[in-house]
Design a protein around this motif. Sequence first.
Motif, PDB file in Angstrom:
ATOM      1  N   LEU A   4      10.818  14.639 -25.618  1.00 39.00           N
ATOM      2  CA  LEU A   4      11.895  13.644 -25.695  1.00 39.00           C
ATOM      3  C   LEU A   4      12.162  13.059 -24.315  1.00 39.00           C
ATOM      4  O   LEU A   4      12.306  13.793 -23.341  1.00 39.00           O
ATOM      5  CB  LEU A   4      13.179  14.295 -26.222  1.00 39.00           C
ATOM      6  N   MET A   5      12.196  11.737 -24.227  1.00 39.99           N
ATOM      7  CA  MET A   5      12.569  11.061 -22.991  1.00 39.99           C
ATOM      8  C   MET A   5      13.867  10.308 -23.229  1.00 39.99           C
ATOM      9  O   MET A   5      14.013   9.614 -24.243  1.00 39.99           O
ATOM     10  CB  MET A   5      11.488  10.066 -22.563  1.00 39.99           C
ATOM     11  N   HIS A   6      14.812  10.468 -22.315  1.00 38.53           N
ATOM     12  CA  HIS A   6      16.105   9.793 -22.445  1.00 38.53           C
ATOM     13  C   HIS A   6      16.493   9.194 -21.105  1.00 38.53           C
ATOM     14  O   HIS A   6      16.608   9.900 -20.108  1.00 38.53           O
ATOM     15  CB  HIS A   6      17.177  10.791 -22.899  1.00 38.53           C
ATOM     16  N   LEU A   7      16.649   7.888 -21.071  1.00 37.95           N
ATOM     17  CA  LEU A   7      17.142   7.191 -19.887  1.00 37.95           C
ATOM     18  C   LEU A   7      18.340   6.358 -20.304  1.00 37.95           C
ATOM     19  O   LEU A   7      18.358   5.799 -21.401  1.00 37.95           O
ATOM     20  CB  LEU A   7      16.062   6.272 -19.292  1.00 37.95           C
ATOM     21  N   ASN A   8      19.336   6.295 -19.445  1.00 44.33           N
ATOM     22  CA  ASN A   8      20.479   5.459 -19.800  1.00 44.33           C
ATOM     23  C   ASN A   8      21.127   4.870 -18.558  1.00 44.33           C
ATOM     24  O   ASN A   8      21.081   5.459 -17.477  1.00 44.33           O
ATOM     25  CB  ASN A   8      21.517   6.257 -20.587  1.00 44.33           C
ATOM     26  N   GLN A   9      21.666   3.692 -18.741  1.00 43.96           N
ATOM     27  CA  GLN A   9      22.474   3.023 -17.728  1.00 43.96           C
ATOM     28  C   GLN A   9      23.726   2.534 -18.440  1.00 43.96           C
ATOM     29  O   GLN A   9      23.734   1.467 -19.041  1.00 43.96           O
ATOM     30  CB  GLN A   9      21.702   1.857 -17.102  1.00 43.96           C
ATOM     31  N   ARG A  10      24.715   3.390 -18.425  1.00 48.38           N
ATOM     32  CA  ARG A  10      25.957   3.104 -19.139  1.00 48.38           C
ATOM     33  C   ARG A  10      25.660   2.883 -20.622  1.00 48.38           C
ATOM     34  O   ARG A  10      25.230   3.795 -21.307  1.00 48.38           O
ATOM     35  CB  ARG A  10      26.677   1.918 -18.506  1.00 48.38           C
TER      36      ARG A  10
END
Length: 384
Positions: A4-10
Motif C-alpha cells: 500500500l502506498m499513501h501520499l497526501n497533501q491536506r
Amino acid sequence: INGLMHLNQRYDIWLRISKDAVEKGLNSFEPLAKATMMLFKNEMTFIEKMEALYITDADEIEKRLPEIRAIYEARDARTRDLHDEDVDTFYGCTLCQSFAPTNVCVVTPDRVSLCGAINWFDGRAAAKVDPEGPQFAIEKGKCIDPIGGEYEGVNEVAAASSQGEYSQIKLHSFFEYPHTSCGCFEVVGFYIPELDIIAWVDRDYADPAPNGLTFANMAGQTGGGKQVVGFLGIGINYFRSPKFIAADGGWNRVGWMPKHLKDRVIDDIPGDIVDAIATEEDATDLDSLKAFLIEKKHPIVAEWKTKEEAKVKEAGAKTPTAPAAPVPAPVAGAIPAAFPAAGMPAGIPMPVAGMSPGSGGGIKIILKNAKINIEQVIVEQTEE
C-alpha cells in the motif's frame, strides 16, 4: 502495510494498492483503519478512542470539500500576521528523508512546508506533542541575510540533518543556496534563462510548460533533497507570503503559471503585476511568452533593456587588442543566448528550454562535481 502506498497533501490524497496485496486479502479499508488508529495511539498516548471514516462516494466528497478547505483556510489565516522576525523558533520536518535523505524542510511563519500540510503552528504543535518525532524546533539564531532569509540556526540544522551535504540555506532565495526540495512539493518553480523569468507549475497541470517540460519532468530533476539552482519546490501557501522569493524579485520575477493555480492565489498577487503574468491561455512556448511579457509591459522587460544597454556600454569601453574572430552564422537547433540570472552563483548549470535528460537527438553532456566558467561557446555546422 505491505503493498500500500499513501501520499497526501491536506485534502489531496493519493492511494495505490498492489495487485499482490489484494490477492493476499487486502480487499477492504478495515486493515488500513486499524493500522492508522494504532499508529496514532502509539504516537499520541493520550488518545483513548478513535473512529476511522472513509468516504469513497464522489458526490459526498465534493459536498464536503468546501467545509474541509474552510478549516485549512482558517488554520492558514493564523499565520498571515505572524512573520519570521516575530519568532525565535522555526520548525524542521524530516518525514521525507526516507526517500530524500538530505532534505531539510524548514517551516517558518513566512514559509509553509513543501508539501503544504504543515504551517508554523502545526510544526509547533507536533514538536510539543512528540519532541522526539520528525517535527522539531529550530532555534533560528542570528540573522545573516534578512532578505534571503538566512539564519545561523537553520544553517547548523541543515549541515547536521543533511549529513553534511549542505551548510547554507536561504529560505526566501530561488538562486543562491535555495531551500532543498524533497519530492512532495505542491509546486515546482523553474528558471527560464532566455527570458530571465521564473515560472511555476503544479501537479494538476499535465501539459508541458513553456520550457517544453512537464511537472513530472521537472519534479524528477528538482526532488531528492537537493539544492538545485534553477528549480525550486514549494507549498502553494508560500505564494501568499510577503517574503515569497524576496531575494530574487518576488512576484516581479514571475512570468508564467497555470491558470487554475493563478486563480487560486490571485488575491495574493500584487495588483500591478497580476495581468502581466501569463497562463497557458496566453502562452505555451517561449516565443508567445516573450510576446505576452512585452505586450503587458512586465517589469522584466525593462530589465532586459537595462542589461542590453550595460552590455553595449561595457563592449564600447573595451579596446580590442586583436582583430575579433568572425562570428559564425546561427545554426538551426543551437541553444539560444540566455540572460544571466541575478544572484546566481558562477559556474552553476542552467536549465535550458527543450532540453531534458534522455531527450533524443542533439548532444548529451553529463557533468559530475564540475564547476565550469565559459566565456564563449561556438557551434559550427559541418557539411557532410
